[in-house]
Design a protein around this motif. Structure first.
Motif, PDB file in Angstrom:
ATOM      1  N   ASP A   1      12.364   5.288  -8.692  1.00 47.09           N
ATOM      2  CA  ASP A   1      11.842   5.495  -7.337  1.00 47.09           C
ATOM      3  C   ASP A   1      10.915   6.708  -7.338  1.00 47.09           C
ATOM      4  O   ASP A   1      11.201   7.729  -7.971  1.00 47.09           O
ATOM      5  N   TYR A   2       9.825   6.585  -6.602  1.00 41.35           N
ATOM      6  CA  TYR A   2       8.844   7.667  -6.510  1.00 41.35           C
ATOM      7  C   TYR A   2       8.773   8.145  -5.063  1.00 41.35           C
ATOM      8  O   TYR A   2       8.347   7.398  -4.180  1.00 41.35           O
ATOM      9  N   PRO A   3       9.185   9.403  -4.801  1.00 44.15           N
ATOM     10  CA  PRO A   3       9.152   9.933  -3.435  1.00 44.15           C
ATOM     11  C   PRO A   3       7.721  10.005  -2.899  1.00 44.15           C
ATOM     12  O   PRO A   3       6.761  10.190  -3.653  1.00 44.15           O
ATOM     13  N   VAL A   4       7.599   9.876  -1.589  1.00 43.49           N
ATOM     14  CA  VAL A   4       6.295   9.940  -0.924  1.00 43.49           C
ATOM     15  C   VAL A   4       6.267  11.186  -0.034  1.00 43.49           C
ATOM     16  O   VAL A   4       7.210  11.439   0.723  1.00 43.49           O
ATOM     17  N   THR A   5       5.207  11.963  -0.134  1.00 41.25           N
ATOM     18  CA  THR A   5       5.004  13.110   0.745  1.00 41.25           C
ATOM     19  C   THR A   5       3.832  12.812   1.675  1.00 41.25           C
ATOM     20  O   THR A   5       2.879  12.122   1.300  1.00 41.25           O
ATOM     21  N   CYS A   6       3.903  13.335   2.885  1.00 40.91           N
ATOM     22  CA  CYS A   6       2.885  13.055   3.894  1.00 40.91           C
ATOM     23  C   CYS A   6       2.124  14.334   4.244  1.00 40.91           C
ATOM     24  O   CYS A   6       2.704  15.420   4.316  1.00 40.91           O
ATOM     25  N   HIS A   7       0.827  14.199   4.456  1.00 34.36           N
ATOM     26  CA  HIS A   7      -0.043  15.321   4.787  1.00 34.36           C
ATOM     27  C   HIS A   7      -1.028  14.883   5.861  1.00 34.36           C
ATOM     28  O   HIS A   7      -1.107  13.712   6.211  1.00 34.36           O
ATOM     29  N   ARG A   8      -1.796  15.845   6.356  1.00 40.73           N
ATOM     30  CA  ARG A   8      -2.877  15.537   7.280  1.00 40.73           C
ATOM     31  C   ARG A   8      -4.151  16.217   6.794  1.00 40.73           C
ATOM     32  O   ARG A   8      -4.143  17.399   6.459  1.00 40.73           O
ATOM     33  N   LEU A   9      -5.228  15.437   6.758  1.00 40.29           N
ATOM     34  CA  LEU A   9      -6.530  15.966   6.381  1.00 40.29           C
ATOM     35  C   LEU A   9      -7.226  16.439   7.644  1.00 40.29           C
ATOM     36  O   LEU A   9      -7.688  15.639   8.453  1.00 40.29           O
ATOM     37  N   THR A  10      -7.280  17.756   7.836  1.00 46.56           N
ATOM     38  CA  THR A  10      -7.862  18.321   9.048  1.00 46.56           C
ATOM     39  C   THR A  10      -9.374  18.481   8.896  1.00 46.56           C
ATOM     40  O   THR A  10      -9.918  18.440   7.791  1.00 46.56           O
ATOM     41  N   THR A  11     -10.048  18.675  10.013  1.00 49.74           N
ATOM     42  CA  THR A  11     -11.502  18.835  10.000  1.00 49.74           C
ATOM     43  C   THR A  11     -11.909  20.001   9.103  1.00 49.74           C
ATOM     44  O   THR A  11     -11.419  21.116   9.253  1.00 49.74           O
ATOM     45  N   GLY A  12     -12.793  19.716   8.165  1.00 47.57           N
ATOM     46  CA  GLY A  12     -13.241  20.720   7.214  1.00 47.57           C
ATOM     47  C   GLY A  12     -12.322  20.910   6.030  1.00 47.57           C
ATOM     48  O   GLY A  12     -12.656  21.652   5.096  1.00 47.57           O
ATOM     49  N   GLY A  13     -11.161  20.267   6.054  1.00 44.05           N
ATOM     50  CA  GLY A  13     -10.203  20.418   4.967  1.00 44.05           C
ATOM     51  C   GLY A  13     -10.547  19.574   3.751  1.00 44.05           C
ATOM     52  O   GLY A  13     -11.329  18.622   3.829  1.00 44.05           O
TER      53      GLY A  13
ATOM     54  N   GLY B   1       0.806  -1.212   0.000  1.00 40.15           N
ATOM     55  CA  GLY B   1       0.000   0.000   0.000  1.00 40.15           C
ATOM     56  C   GLY B   1       0.837   1.258   0.000  1.00 40.15           C
ATOM     57  O   GLY B   1       0.301   2.358  -0.109  1.00 40.15           O
ATOM     58  N   ASP B   2       2.168   1.118   0.129  1.00 36.60           N
ATOM     59  CA  ASP B   2       3.039   2.285   0.108  1.00 36.60           C
ATOM     60  C   ASP B   2       2.963   2.937  -1.268  1.00 36.60           C
ATOM     61  O   ASP B   2       3.273   2.301  -2.278  1.00 36.60           O
ATOM     62  N   PRO B   3       2.548   4.202  -1.362  1.00 38.00           N
ATOM     63  CA  PRO B   3       2.339   4.827  -2.667  1.00 38.00           C
ATOM     64  C   PRO B   3       3.576   4.820  -3.560  1.00 38.00           C
ATOM     65  O   PRO B   3       3.473   4.585  -4.772  1.00 38.00           O
ATOM     66  N   GLY B   4       4.761   5.083  -2.978  1.00 36.94           N
ATOM     67  CA  GLY B   4       5.970   5.105  -3.785  1.00 36.94           C
ATOM     68  C   GLY B   4       6.312   3.746  -4.348  1.00 36.94           C
ATOM     69  O   GLY B   4       6.615   3.596  -5.544  1.00 36.94           O
ATOM     70  N   GLU B   5       6.268   2.727  -3.507  1.00 37.51           N
ATOM     71  CA  GLU B   5       6.565   1.374  -3.964  1.00 37.51           C
ATOM     72  C   GLU B   5       5.512   0.894  -4.956  1.00 37.51           C
ATOM     73  O   GLU B   5       5.828   0.205  -5.940  1.00 37.51           O
TER      74      GLU B   5
END
Length: 284
Positions: free
Chosen positions: A192-204, A119-123
């Motif tokens: 190789d495809y780098p992976v970036t991480c984010h957070r989906l905040t309330t209302g975002g 499930g790793d997006p880059g892999e």
């Protein structure tokens, strides 16, 4: 003085014109059938249902390129991974013909199949890329794959030559993702495809697009992205539904003057789950 043509010559000319007309009609009908088949293939490859975990809202929009003889290969997808996370992809196949539509199906199915392994997006993009290269196809695809943890609200993203996604938060912040990506799928092996991480905040909200939404003869890509940023910001601040945002983005797609596919996938958090507060240093 008018020259009189022999009757047999006139009859032969009429026969030839009739034959050419019939041939032109046959070719037009064949091409029309190919376009209808490709559009049906495109729509058949799109998911009939979207995941709906608590607190998460998904909305989509899709407009196939059926102007004239153009048929593209854009797609969106969203499905539940074996570990309970939500996998989402959006992409665009090079070309505008039935082969592009068929290749789109291969990419989408490949992503789904390999997502059961990792499930790793880059892999996942790396494995899909190697699979497509091994098939020896002459086409390539751009793609964004996103993995959402519904329990924590975290998002992991990898891009393969695709335009960046857009984000907005309820406190008025918005922008275009500046994370690093890799080359399109199906071009070079062992990428190789780098992976970036984010957070989906309330209302975002997060908005994933294909370039047919924001680029065309009537609209420059940067201007189109800026308009979607504005729409996403209004949606987040005003607490509007993600379906309304998807509809507004697709209306924008109808104004760019293009003959390309257009697809959008919107991810939103409606506050139905109490996720942890965003920690300092975590990106949107």
């Amino acid at each position: 003085m008018f020259r009189r043509w022999p009757a047999d010559s006139s009859d032969e000319l009429l026969l030839r014109l009739g034959s050419l007309t019939a041939r032109a009609r046959e070719l037009a009908e064949t091409q029309r059938s190919r376009v209808e088949l490709a559009v049906a293939l495109q729509r058949g490859m799109l998911p009939p249902d979207l995941p709906s975990p608590p607190g998460v809202r998904l909305a989509v929009g899709y407009m196939p390129a059926n102007h004239g003889l153009n048929v593209g290969g854009d797609w969106y997808d969203a499905f539940t991974l074996p570990d309970g996370h939500i996998g989402m992809s959006i992409g665009d196949v090079q070309g505008h013909n039935i082969e592009a539509a068929a290749f789109m199906g291969q990419v989408r199915v490949g992503l789904r199949a390999l997502a059961s392994v990792t499930g790793d997006p880059g892999e996942l993009l790396s494995r899909t890329n190697d699979l497509l290269v091994s098939l020896g196809a002459d086409l390539f695809a751009t793609c964004t794959f996103l993995r959402l943890d519904p329990a924590a609200g975290t998002l992991e993203c990898a891009r393969a030559g695709h335009i960046p996604h857009i984000w907005a938060t309820a406190d008025g912040r918005s922008g275009i993702d500046d994370g690093e990506g890799g080359p399109p799928l199906g071009v070079l092996r062992g990428v190789d495809y780098p992976v970036t991480c984010h957070r989906l905040t309330t209302g975002g909200v997060f908005v994933l697009l294909t370039d047919g939404v924001v680029e065309g003869p009537s609209l420059h890509l940067d201007d189109g992205l800026d308009q979607v940023v504005r729409l996403a910001g209004i949606t987040a601040v005003a607490g509007l539904d993600v379906d309304a945002l998807a509809t507004a983005v697709m209306k924008l797609a109808g104004t760019v003057g293009h003959e390309d596919d257009a697809a959008v996938l919107v991810v939103g958090h409606d506050g139905g789950t109490a996720w942890p507060t965003r920690r300092p240093g975590e990106g949107e």
